[in-house]
Design a protein around this motif. Structure first.
Motif, mmCIF file in Angstrom:
data_model
loop_
_atom_site.group_PDB
_atom_site.id
_atom_site.type_symbol
_atom_site.label_atom_id
_atom_site.label_comp_id
_atom_site.label_asym_id
_atom_site.label_seq_id
_atom_site.Cartn_x
_atom_site.Cartn_y
_atom_site.Cartn_z
ATOM 1 N N THR A 90 0.759 -11.505 15.279
ATOM 2 C CA THR A 90 0.867 -10.363 16.185
ATOM 3 C C THR A 90 1.493 -9.195 15.443
ATOM 4 O O THR A 90 2.593 -9.311 14.909
ATOM 5 C CB THR A 90 1.741 -10.707 17.415
ATOM 6 O OG1 THR A 90 1.173 -11.834 18.078
ATOM 7 C CG2 THR A 90 1.819 -9.530 18.372
ATOM 8 N N ILE A 91 0.783 -8.092 15.398
ATOM 9 C CA ILE A 91 1.289 -6.869 14.785
ATOM 10 C C ILE A 91 2.099 -6.133 15.849
ATOM 11 O O ILE A 91 1.635 -5.930 16.973
ATOM 12 C CB ILE A 91 0.132 -5.992 14.256
ATOM 13 C CG1 ILE A 91 -0.746 -6.793 13.277
ATOM 14 C CG2 ILE A 91 0.685 -4.724 13.597
ATOM 15 C CD1 ILE A 91 -0.036 -7.374 12.082
ATOM 16 N N ARG A 92 3.306 -5.731 15.496
ATOM 17 C CA ARG A 92 4.244 -5.165 16.474
ATOM 18 C C ARG A 92 3.881 -3.765 16.963
ATOM 19 O O ARG A 92 4.180 -3.415 18.097
ATOM 20 C CB ARG A 92 5.655 -5.119 15.875
ATOM 21 C CG ARG A 92 6.211 -6.486 15.550
ATOM 22 C CD ARG A 92 7.523 -6.398 14.816
ATOM 23 N NE ARG A 92 7.304 -5.818 13.491
ATOM 24 C CZ ARG A 92 8.270 -5.421 12.690
ATOM 25 N NH1 ARG A 92 9.520 -5.514 13.061
ATOM 26 N NH2 ARG A 92 7.993 -4.921 11.499
ATOM 27 N N ARG A 93 3.256 -2.956 16.120
ATOM 28 C CA ARG A 93 3.019 -1.566 16.505
ATOM 29 C C ARG A 93 1.546 -1.205 16.363
ATOM 30 O O ARG A 93 0.943 -1.421 15.308
ATOM 31 C CB ARG A 93 3.859 -0.631 15.629
ATOM 32 C CG ARG A 93 5.360 -0.831 15.847
ATOM 33 C CD ARG A 93 6.220 0.045 14.969
ATOM 34 N NE ARG A 93 5.645 1.367 14.807
ATOM 35 C CZ ARG A 93 5.771 2.103 13.725
ATOM 36 N NH1 ARG A 93 6.447 1.676 12.692
ATOM 37 N NH2 ARG A 93 5.222 3.294 13.657
ATOM 38 N N THR A 94 1.004 -0.621 17.413
ATOM 39 C CA THR A 94 -0.392 -0.189 17.393
ATOM 40 C C THR A 94 -0.648 0.809 16.275
ATOM 41 O O THR A 94 -1.708 0.785 15.645
ATOM 42 C CB THR A 94 -0.778 0.411 18.761
ATOM 43 O OG1 THR A 94 -0.590 -0.590 19.760
ATOM 44 C CG2 THR A 94 -2.212 0.889 18.786
ATOM 45 N N THR A 95 0.325 1.680 16.008
ATOM 46 C CA THR A 95 0.115 2.667 14.938
ATOM 47 C C THR A 95 -0.106 1.982 13.592
ATOM 48 O O THR A 95 -0.897 2.466 12.780
ATOM 49 C CB THR A 95 1.292 3.661 14.830
ATOM 50 O OG1 THR A 95 2.514 2.928 14.684
ATOM 51 C CG2 THR A 95 1.368 4.564 16.046
ATOM 52 N N ASP A 96 0.565 0.857 13.349
ATOM 53 C CA ASP A 96 0.350 0.135 12.093
ATOM 54 C C ASP A 96 -1.068 -0.422 12.016
ATOM 55 O O ASP A 96 -1.681 -0.433 10.947
ATOM 56 C CB ASP A 96 1.370 -0.991 11.927
ATOM 57 C CG ASP A 96 2.776 -0.481 11.646
ATOM 58 O OD1 ASP A 96 2.926 0.720 11.320
ATOM 59 O OD2 ASP A 96 3.726 -1.280 11.749
ATOM 60 N N VAL A 97 -1.592 -0.870 13.139
ATOM 61 C CA VAL A 97 -2.974 -1.368 13.186
ATOM 62 C C VAL A 97 -3.938 -0.230 12.835
ATOM 63 O O VAL A 97 -4.871 -0.414 12.055
ATOM 64 C CB VAL A 97 -3.312 -1.963 14.568
ATOM 65 C CG1 VAL A 97 -4.771 -2.404 14.622
ATOM 66 C CG2 VAL A 97 -2.385 -3.130 14.899
ATOM 67 N N ILE A 98 -3.702 0.933 13.396
ATOM 68 C CA ILE A 98 -4.567 2.089 13.146
ATOM 69 C C ILE A 98 -4.482 2.510 11.677
ATOM 70 O O ILE A 98 -5.508 2.746 11.026
ATOM 71 C CB ILE A 98 -4.195 3.269 14.070
ATOM 72 C CG1 ILE A 98 -4.442 2.893 15.533
ATOM 73 C CG2 ILE A 98 -4.974 4.526 13.686
ATOM 74 C CD1 ILE A 98 -3.797 3.846 16.530
ATOM 75 N N ILE A 99 -3.275 2.596 11.145
ATOM 76 C CA ILE A 99 -3.095 3.014 9.754
ATOM 77 C C ILE A 99 -3.790 2.038 8.804
ATOM 78 O O ILE A 99 -4.544 2.443 7.914
ATOM 79 C CB ILE A 99 -1.595 3.152 9.414
ATOM 80 C CG1 ILE A 99 -0.993 4.326 10.194
ATOM 81 C CG2 ILE A 99 -1.381 3.318 7.911
ATOM 82 C CD1 ILE A 99 0.530 4.327 10.242
ATOM 83 N N ALA A 100 -3.542 0.741 9.004
ATOM 84 C CA ALA A 100 -4.158 -0.268 8.134
ATOM 85 C C ALA A 100 -5.676 -0.226 8.251
ATOM 86 O O ALA A 100 -6.387 -0.273 7.237
ATOM 87 C CB ALA A 100 -3.633 -1.658 8.487
ATOM 88 N N THR A 101 -6.177 -0.132 9.465
ATOM 89 C CA THR A 101 -7.626 -0.102 9.674
ATOM 90 C C THR A 101 -8.245 1.127 9.029
ATOM 91 O O THR A 101 -9.296 1.039 8.383
ATOM 92 C CB THR A 101 -7.956 -0.157 11.179
ATOM 93 O OG1 THR A 101 -7.409 -1.371 11.719
ATOM 94 C CG2 THR A 101 -9.449 -0.106 11.427
ATOM 95 N N PHE A 102 -7.604 2.275 9.171
ATOM 96 C CA PHE A 102 -8.113 3.493 8.542
ATOM 97 C C PHE A 102 -8.213 3.311 7.033
ATOM 98 O O PHE A 102 -9.225 3.678 6.407
ATOM 99 C CB PHE A 102 -7.220 4.693 8.880
ATOM 100 C CG PHE A 102 -7.714 5.977 8.290
ATOM 101 C CD1 PHE A 102 -8.690 6.718 8.931
ATOM 102 C CD2 PHE A 102 -7.232 6.438 7.071
ATOM 103 C CE1 PHE A 102 -9.175 7.905 8.385
ATOM 104 C CE2 PHE A 102 -7.697 7.612 6.512
ATOM 105 C CZ PHE A 102 -8.676 8.345 7.174
#
Length: 133
Positions: A90-102
């Motif tokens: 589980t990734i704690r922050r949605t922004t981290d998901v967006i940054i990594a995906t980008f």
């Protein structure tokens, strides 16, 4: 070009010396640092002192700029999050998901110190600037 996570920028602007801030300093000197709008927001909202905010805004404004979000990125970010959840991560922050995906979608290496990016490296092909042992 590389992107740099907010955690590294915070250390950099606070004058903290470590391998991440040193790597950022070197990349800035080489002119290989870009910034995304989401990172720009995260970094700037952390400044309390107006003068420091203005200096950071001016400094970051000189970098190559990327718009990081849109329908495709929302969908791909959700897929990446779900893929990791299926692995029990589980990734704690949605922004981290967006940054990594980008970064994955655009083949941009990411300079980070935040542990939430490690599963993206291990399972989804995120390119780290610094290789962790």
């Amino acid at each position: 070009m590389i992107l740099v996570d907010t955690s590294v920028w915070i250390d950099y602007f606070n004058g903290t010396t470590n391998k991440y801030s040193d790597s950022l300093d070197q990349a800035l000197q080489e002119g290989t640092v870009a910034i995304g709008d989401l990172l720009f927001l995260e970094i700037l909202q952390g400044f309390r002192i107006d003068k420091e905010y203005q200096i950071a805004k001016q400094t970051l404004g000189t970098l190559t700029q990327y718009e990081m979000f849109g329908h495709h990125m929302a969908e791909q970010s959700a897929e990446n999050y779900r893929s990791l959840r299926k692995k029990g991560i589980t990734i704690r922050r949605t922004t981290d998901v967006i940054i990594a995906t980008f970064c994955i979608e655009n083949s941009l290496p990411l300079l980070f110190s935040d542990r939430d990016f490690k599963p993206f490296v291990k399972h989804l092909g995120l390119q780290p600037v610094l290789i962790e042992n």
